[in-house]
Enzyme design. Structure first.
Site, mmCIF file in Angstrom:
data_model
loop_
_atom_site.group_PDB
_atom_site.id
_atom_site.type_symbol
_atom_site.label_atom_id
_atom_site.label_comp_id
_atom_site.label_asym_id
_atom_site.label_seq_id
_atom_site.Cartn_x
_atom_site.Cartn_y
_atom_site.Cartn_z
ATOM 1 N N ASP A 154 2.761 2.513 2.438
ATOM 2 C CA ASP A 154 3.150 3.190 3.667
ATOM 3 C C ASP A 154 3.228 2.262 4.874
ATOM 4 O O ASP A 154 2.434 1.338 5.013
ATOM 5 C CB ASP A 154 2.287 4.410 3.975
ATOM 6 C CG ASP A 154 0.869 4.309 3.448
ATOM 7 O OD1 ASP A 154 0.320 5.322 3.020
ATOM 8 O OD2 ASP A 154 0.316 3.187 3.469
ATOM 9 N N CYS A 165 4.544 8.368 1.520
ATOM 10 C CA CYS A 165 4.479 9.605 0.748
ATOM 11 C C CYS A 165 4.553 10.821 1.668
ATOM 12 O O CYS A 165 4.631 10.685 2.892
ATOM 13 C CB CYS A 165 3.184 9.624 -0.047
ATOM 14 S SG CYS A 165 1.730 9.607 0.995
ATOM 15 N N CYS A 183 0.817 -1.219 0.000
ATOM 16 C CA CYS A 183 0.000 0.000 0.000
ATOM 17 C C CYS A 183 0.844 1.259 0.000
ATOM 18 O O CYS A 183 0.318 2.365 -0.082
ATOM 19 C CB CYS A 183 -0.926 0.019 1.202
ATOM 20 S SG CYS A 183 -2.055 -1.364 1.198
ATOM 21 N N CYS A 232 -3.863 8.202 4.914
ATOM 22 C CA CYS A 232 -2.629 8.436 5.675
ATOM 23 C C CYS A 232 -2.964 8.863 7.095
ATOM 24 O O CYS A 232 -2.295 8.463 8.046
ATOM 25 C CB CYS A 232 -1.768 9.513 5.021
ATOM 26 S SG CYS A 232 -1.108 9.011 3.431
#
Lengths: 388, 143
Positions: B42, B65, B40, B109
């Site tokens: 992260d 990211c 994914c 996130c």
């Protein structure tokens, strides 16, 4: 701040010579190329001369084999959907690769929903299509093979002549998305034996919004854009005359520059990779080391996610891109890298550097000078990076 | 290939991305949260130090990211000095809001940051023999 653009596979600046060639077709020769009066006929003559130029550049026998479109995506749609529906009574099977651009991939996916069968041929770890799998996939229902000439993320060049031979031997039409090849390496539809070829002007210093589809004479195609009888009834819509002129000029310039371009880009690209390899630990180059367009290098920075690298390079004035998760709107790693068998973590850290004719050694050296600190800093944030 | 959402990042996201707070590892952490996976894009590791039911220190390491790094940094800032009870009220939306918002595609996130925090708290609760709390799920991690 110094600015270095290394994202030429996304788009290129329009060459000033191209802009100059286009300008009169906005203001002076503005007639509709389908109008019968003098204004229209002047535009028509320019369009047909441009068609001739594009045909020559591609090694096509007849200028009427060129259909102007709005770009690569439309050319791919017209080629694949156009053949699928023209030959539906003959068969419903299409073969493509697992590393195509979305313009081809999603068109094929859409056709699957409409009752067509699509086989996605795998690639090896360097991104080269498996020819044996291709041969094995052809059935008596196969109507089209669509495989890209060069991959946008890796720059890998596919064995296009062999694929064309296989297709011809089985009597199957062969389309290639040559958007990343045209202008970078010699492309000749007659020599290779291609039936349909997509190209886009803005990838090689032409303007945005104009492309072409080469369709071999005698190939039945179902039009996708309905309206008037433009482009010999293959693509409706008033001709984008300035765009067409710009495309032809871009072809002319690319033809003149091809040798120098190949030599210069290879030198700069290798300088970049050598600089990265020597100054940044834990890097991997993806794609085929030789069978590659001269301007592209794809590098994976281990333990990192691509977007964080792009953001930092952007702050230093360097523009690059990634095929990885975060940028594409999906969170999955690049389907191209995944198809090549590259693990998810390495794929997430992949950066595409695509060079252009105006880049200099100083540009490359600047990128090499800013990269090590960026990578070091980001690795300091990464839970995957345990070495000190 | 389509392009990214950098242009949609707020000033606060970019500021936390440029100068992340509390980067690192707490060697004798009271609780550790480890969430996400490379598929994914992260992975977050969050460490908390708890004294008298209050988070006295928090540190993170994140693979991801710009938004993932910024939300990790922000969550460590938000929890420091707060009691466990206060901390449990911090939702992913609160983290996103503290950053001036996130592009829609990056909202996961902030959820990841909430998951990392709650996992770290759970780890602490488990170690101190207290009942654990529920950790929210992020759908895209289960595709």
């Amino acid at each position: 701040m110094k600015q270095v653009y290394l994202d030429h596979n996304a788009t290129t600046p329009t060459d000033p010579e191209v802009v100059r060639a286009m300008a009169p077709y906005y203001t002076e020769i503005y007639g509709n190329a389908s109008s019968v009066h003098m204004f229209g006929q002047k535009a028509r003559r320019a369009v047909e001369a441009a068609r001739e130029q594009v045909a020559n550049f591609l090694g096509a026998k007849d200028s009427q084999e060129i259909v102007f479109t709005s770009g690569g995506t439309e050319s791919d749609n017209l080629a694949i959907r156009g053949i699928a529906y023209a030959l539906r009574s003959k068969g419903n099977h299409i073969i493509t690769s697992s590393i195509e651009h979305h313009a081809v991939e999603t068109t094929c996916k859409a056709l699957e929903k409409e009752g067509f069968k699509v086989t996605y041929i795998p690639v090896d770890k360097e991104g080269i299509v498996d020819l044996e799998a291709l041969k094995g996939a052809i059935t008596d229902k196969t109507i089209l093979i669509s495989i890209m000439w060069a991959n946008n993320e890796m720059g890998t060049i596919e064995p296009i002549e062999e694929i064309a031979k296989v297709a011809k031997g089985k009597g199957v039409l062969f389309h290639t998305d040559a958007v990343q090849a045209v202008g970078k390496i010699p492309v000749n539809v007659e020599k290779v034996g291609i039936d349909l070829l997509s190209l886009s002007a803005h990838k090689f210093y032409g303007p945005n919004g104009i492309g072409a589809l080469y369709i071999r004479k005698g190939t039945k195609i179902q039009k996708q854009m309905f309206g008037g009888h433009h482009e010999k009834n293959r693509r409706a819509g008033t001709e984008n005359v300035p765009g067409i002129i710009g495309l032809a000029k871009a072809c002319e310039l690319a033809g003149q520059r091809m040798n120098d371009y190949g030599k210069d880009m290879t030198e700069l690209r290798d300088r970049l990779w050598e600089g990265i390899r020597k100054n940044v630990p834990h890097v991997k180059m993806s794609g085929h080391p030789k069978e590659r367009v001269p301007n592209t290098v794809n590098v994976s920075f281990e333990y990192l996610e691509g977007e964080s690298i792009i953001l930092n390079l952007d702050m230093e004035g360097v523009a690059v891109s990634t095929g990885s998760a975060c940028t594409s709107g999906s969170l999955e790693p690049s389907h191209v890298l995944t198809a090549m068998g590259i693990d998810a973590q390495t794929a997430q850290g992949s950066i595409r550097f695509s060079l252009g004719k105006d880049n200099t050694k100083e540009d490359i050296d600047y990128v090499v000078s800013v990269l090590p600190d960026i990578i070091k800093r980001l690795r300091g944030l990464s839970p995957l990076y345990k070495e000190q | 290939m389509s392009e990214s959402s950098f242009g949609e990042y707020s000033e606060q996201v970019m500021e936390h991305f440029r100068n992340p707070r509390n980067v690192g590892v707490i060697k004798d952490a009271s609780g550790t949260g480890h969430v996400g996976n490379p598929q994914c894009g992260d992975i977050m590791e969050l460490y908390i130090k708890v004294e008298n039911d209050t988070i006295v220190d928090a540190k993170f390491k994140t693979f991801g990211c710009g938004a993932a790094i910024a939300t990790s940094s922000m969550v460590t800032e938000l929890v420091k000095g707060k009691t466990i009870e206060e901390t449990l009220k911090i939702s992913n939306r609160a983290v996103a809001e503290a950053l001036g918002g996130l592009p829609p595609i990056k909202m996961h996130c902030s959820l990841l940051a909430e998951q990392a925090l709650k996992s770290a708290i759970n780890d602490y609760l488990k170690k101190s023999g207290k009942p654990e709390i529920a950790v929210p799920k992020d759908d895209h991690h289960h595709k």
